[in-house]
Enzyme design. Structure first.
Site, short mmCIF file in Angstrom:
data_model
loop_
_atom_site.label_atom_id
_atom_site.label_comp_id
_atom_site.label_asym_id
_atom_site.label_seq_id
_atom_site.Cartn_x
_atom_site.Cartn_y
_atom_site.Cartn_z
N TYR A 45 -11.37 76.64 -88.68
CA TYR A 45 -11.28 75.74 -87.52
C TYR A 45 -12.16 76.28 -86.39
O TYR A 45 -12.91 75.52 -85.75
CB TYR A 45 -9.82 75.64 -87.08
CG TYR A 45 -9.57 74.66 -85.94
CD1 TYR A 45 -9.60 73.29 -86.16
CD2 TYR A 45 -9.27 75.12 -84.66
CE1 TYR A 45 -9.35 72.39 -85.13
CE2 TYR A 45 -9.01 74.23 -83.62
CZ TYR A 45 -9.05 72.87 -83.86
OH TYR A 45 -8.81 71.98 -82.84
N1 LIG Z 1 -3.86 68.94 -79.76
C1 LIG Z 1 -4.48 70.07 -79.47
O1 LIG Z 1 -3.84 71.06 -79.05
C2 LIG Z 1 -5.97 70.16 -79.61
C3 LIG Z 1 -6.62 71.25 -79.01
C4 LIG Z 1 -7.99 71.36 -79.13
C5 LIG Z 1 -8.71 70.40 -79.83
N2 LIG Z 1 -8.05 69.36 -80.41
C6 LIG Z 1 -8.85 68.38 -81.14
O2 LIG Z 1 -8.56 67.11 -80.67
C7 LIG Z 1 -8.81 66.14 -81.69
C8 LIG Z 1 -7.61 65.22 -81.79
O3 LIG Z 1 -6.49 65.98 -82.19
P1 LIG Z 1 -4.98 65.59 -81.82
O4 LIG Z 1 -4.34 66.80 -81.31
O5 LIG Z 1 -4.96 64.36 -81.01
O6 LIG Z 1 -4.35 65.38 -83.26
P2 LIG Z 1 -3.95 64.10 -84.07
O7 LIG Z 1 -3.63 64.55 -85.45
O8 LIG Z 1 -2.93 63.31 -83.33
O9 LIG Z 1 -5.29 63.27 -84.04
C9 LIG Z 1 -6.32 63.49 -84.94
C10 LIG Z 1 -6.85 62.16 -85.33
O10 LIG Z 1 -7.94 62.34 -86.21
C11 LIG Z 1 -7.70 61.55 -87.34
N3 LIG Z 1 -8.39 62.08 -88.49
C12 LIG Z 1 -8.18 63.24 -89.14
N4 LIG Z 1 -9.03 63.35 -90.16
C13 LIG Z 1 -9.81 62.24 -90.15
C14 LIG Z 1 -10.86 61.76 -90.94
N5 LIG Z 1 -11.32 62.44 -91.99
N6 LIG Z 1 -11.42 60.57 -90.62
C15 LIG Z 1 -10.98 59.86 -89.57
N7 LIG Z 1 -9.97 60.25 -88.80
C16 LIG Z 1 -9.40 61.43 -89.10
C17 LIG Z 1 -6.19 61.53 -87.50
O11 LIG Z 1 -5.75 60.47 -88.31
C18 LIG Z 1 -5.79 61.35 -86.06
O12 LIG Z 1 -5.92 60.00 -85.64
C19 LIG Z 1 -9.11 66.95 -82.95
O13 LIG Z 1 -10.50 67.03 -83.14
C20 LIG Z 1 -8.53 68.31 -82.62
O14 LIG Z 1 -9.16 69.34 -83.35
C21 LIG Z 1 -6.70 69.21 -80.31
#
Ligand SMILES: NC(=O)c1ccc[n+]([C@@H]2O[C@H](COP(=O)([O-])OP(=O)(O)OC[C@H]3O[C@@H](n4cnc5c(N)ncnc54)[C@H](O)[C@@H]3O)[C@@H](O)[C@H]2O)c1
Length: 257
Positions: free
Chosen positions: A161
């Site tokens: 990651y």
């Molecule tokens: N929540 C956190 O603490 C955090 C921190 C840093 C970065 N992020 C990043 O933020 C982004 C969103 O994460 P989140 O926390 O909202 O989680 P989440 O799981 O709610 O959202 C992730 C989204 O990406 C979609 N997804 C996953 N794989 C996919 C694919 N192959 N094709 C299309 N869609 C796909 C999922 O269905 C979901 O809608 C991600 O890139 C994550 O790495 C999140």
């Protein structure tokens, strides 16, 4: 007042990947409120359909296209869908991603590494190529990629990651440098821990982890998904007109200390 009448993204056509939950779904709501026409791309059709209905009920223009960002044919189809339906693509938030972690690097298997790189790094790579092709044809646009604090420093036991999110920042800078003169701005956000469903589950399964994260964060709390969406909306808007190649931490100061 109707949705977005005076908004930051008024009149823009914006694609959001990973829009079925968490930061992506919050971004759909914020961008629509700010006046964008939003096209939601993710894999879970039931969730996308529900969110589109919710947004339309507020007066927003919204549509969805089922997309797996790790597959190039899907990202091409998503951008084609936007072009066919709305005639152009002005802005894109490449947000889809996920992160399995908690395994020491030397014990992590190839399949986990591949799946994390496929969604987080290849996903952004696929989206960038199709979005930039569309934006070059219409004379410009704005893109934000979702990295992470794990793209700026090493967070523990999550090596693939961390590598993938560093790659997202590299791709952001490379694309920003190549296309700046052609009117395309490309930036990234680097969220700290944000209360999406996956993170809420992680907190529930690991008592004490939320308090430990707060202790390491100058603003000692967890971000709400809307706070990441607000930063992305600003970067996508003309208000950020001289910002490109930047990675904006939205982390309560976590990466500052
Ligand atoms: N929540 C956190 O603490 C955090 C921190 C840093 C970065 N992020 C990043 O933020 C982004 C969103 O994460 P989140 O926390 O909202 O989680 P989440 O799981 O709610 O959202 C992730 C989204 O990406 C979609 N997804 C996953 N794989 C996919 C694919 N192959 N094709 C299309 N869609 C796909 C999922 O269905 C979901 O809608 C991600 O890139 C994550 O790495 C999140």
């Amino acid at each position: 007042m109707m949705a977005g009448e005076h908004g930051l993204l008024r009149g823009r056509v914006a694609l959001i990947t990973g829009a079925s939950s968490g930061i992506g779904a919050a971004s759909a709501r914020v961008f629509a409120r700010e006046g964008a026409t939003v096209v939601l791309a993710a894999r879970r059709e039931d969730r996308l359909r529900e969110l589109v209905e919710e947004l339309r009920a507020t007066g927003a223009e919204a549509a969805y296209v089922v997309t797996d960002v790790s597959r190039r044919e899907d990202t091409r189809r998503a951008v084609d869908f936007v072009l066919e339906r709305y005639g152009r693509l002005d802005s894109a938030f490449n947000n889809a991603g996920w992160g399995a972690g908690r395994t020491p690097l030397h014990l992590m298997d190839d399949a986990t590494y591949d799946s994390i790189m496929d969604v987080n790094a290849r996903g952004v790579w696929n989206c960038l190529r199709d979005e930039i092709t569309a934006m070059l044809a219409s004379g410009g646009g704005t893109i934000v990629n979702n990295s992470s604090v794990g793209g700026l420093l090493a967070t523990p036991v999550a090596a693939p990651y961390v590598a993938a999110k560093h790659a997202v920042i590299g791709l952001t800078k490379a694309a920003a440098a190549e296309y700046a003169a052609q009117g395309i701005r490309v930036n990234a956000v680097a969220p700290g821990t944000t209360r999406s469903e996956v993170v809420a589950d992680w907190f529930a399964q690991n008592p004490g982890i939320e308090a430990a994260l707060h202790a390491a964060t100058p603003q000692p709390r967890t971000a709400e998904p809307e706070e990441i969406a607000e930063a992305a909306a600003w970067l996508l808007s003309d208000r950020a007109s001289f910002v490109t190649g930047a990675t904006v931490p939205v982390d309560g100061g976590f990466t500052m200390v």
